[in-house]
Write a protein that holds these residues in place. Sequence first.
Motif, short mmCIF file in Angstrom:
data_model
loop_
_atom_site.label_atom_id
_atom_site.label_comp_id
_atom_site.label_asym_id
_atom_site.label_seq_id
_atom_site.Cartn_x
_atom_site.Cartn_y
_atom_site.Cartn_z
N GLY A 84 3.82 -13.15 1.17
CA GLY A 84 3.03 -12.02 0.57
C GLY A 84 3.03 -12.10 -1.12
N THR A 85 2.79 -10.95 -1.34
CA THR A 85 2.55 -11.02 -2.94
C THR A 85 3.55 -10.17 -3.89
N TYR A 86 4.07 -10.69 -4.93
CA TYR A 86 5.15 -9.94 -5.65
C TYR A 86 4.31 -9.35 -6.84
N HIS A 87 4.40 -7.79 -7.09
CA HIS A 87 3.83 -7.16 -7.97
C HIS A 87 4.86 -6.30 -9.10
N CYS A 88 4.31 -6.11 -10.10
CA CYS A 88 5.17 -5.25 -11.28
C CYS A 88 5.44 -4.11 -10.49
N GLY A 92 2.28 -1.96 -10.62
CA GLY A 92 1.75 -2.32 -9.18
C GLY A 92 0.85 -3.63 -9.59
N ALA A 93 0.57 -4.13 -10.74
CA ALA A 93 -0.30 -5.33 -10.83
C ALA A 93 0.28 -6.38 -10.10
N PRO A 94 -0.51 -7.18 -9.49
CA PRO A 94 -0.16 -8.51 -8.75
C PRO A 94 0.11 -9.54 -9.64
N LEU A 95 1.30 -10.06 -9.38
CA LEU A 95 1.92 -11.11 -10.34
C LEU A 95 1.90 -12.68 -9.82
N PHE A 96 2.70 -12.92 -8.58
CA PHE A 96 3.02 -13.90 -8.00
C PHE A 96 2.74 -13.93 -6.38
N SER A 97 2.49 -15.14 -6.03
CA SER A 97 2.40 -15.55 -4.61
C SER A 97 3.42 -15.93 -4.05
N GLN A 169 4.60 -6.97 -1.39
CA GLN A 169 3.81 -6.38 -0.44
C GLN A 169 3.86 -7.57 0.48
N ALA A 170 4.16 -7.32 1.82
CA ALA A 170 4.10 -8.65 2.80
C ALA A 170 2.55 -9.03 2.97
N ALA A 171 2.38 -10.07 3.51
CA ALA A 171 0.94 -10.49 3.88
C ALA A 171 0.54 -9.61 5.10
N GLY A 172 -0.38 -9.67 4.98
CA GLY A 172 -1.30 -8.71 6.16
C GLY A 172 -2.47 -8.44 5.77
N PRO A 173 -3.19 -7.35 6.86
CA PRO A 173 -4.83 -7.09 6.44
C PRO A 173 -4.66 -6.23 5.17
N SER A 181 0.01 2.53 -7.88
CA SER A 181 1.13 3.37 -7.19
C SER A 181 1.61 2.78 -5.94
N SER A 182 0.97 2.09 -5.16
CA SER A 182 1.66 1.25 -4.00
C SER A 182 2.32 0.31 -4.27
N GLY A 183 2.26 -0.30 -5.27
CA GLY A 183 3.15 -1.59 -5.71
C GLY A 183 4.24 -0.96 -6.37
#
Length: 192
Positions: A84-88, A92-97, A169-173, A181-183
């Motif tokens: 998945g993806t690691y966010h702040c 919530g900004a996406p940072l790392f895979s 956030q786990a990988a998925g659709p 807000s979701s991050g």
Amino acid sequence: MAVFLRRGLLLAFHRTLGQGSNTAYPSVLPAAVLGACRSKKTWPVSFPQEELRKRLTPKQFHVTQERGTESAFTGEFTYHKDEGTYHCVVCGAPLFSSDSKFDSGSGWPSFFDLLKEESVSLADDFSYGLHRVETTCSQCGAHLGHLFDDGPKPTGKRYCINSASLAFQAAGPDEGRASASSGAATSGKGDL
């Protein structure tokens, strides 16, 4: 032991220059030598401190807002292996895979690359008498950790990041639809 030695050396250095003594020497050290050299004062996204104290755990607040560090080998994502993806955790900004995550043996989650080059801002950090490169979220300025040049190929970089500064956030659709807000919400007070 090493921390006490470093503190002792730093104290001796300050005294040699007239700092920490009763002499009237002016400070000859630039402020940058005593901490991080953050040149950016504003960020694209900001939150009131009161809101962050309510929304983040005390550990998350300390790490991201007060430039703290969690103890080695204690963070939620140190041994995390899900895709998945690691966010702040703050904005919530996406940072790392998870594709760039590796076990550095350092006790903190480590990544050899960013999702996007502009995801993270870098600044010199001279705290504790050492020179390091501080990493912060380029959107909100949250302290993440530090960058070192001892990582694996292909980049040779090691982004050594506090778990408390991350939301996962786990990988998925729905992976590509993370918002501020979701991050932050995926990492509520019960997580740490």
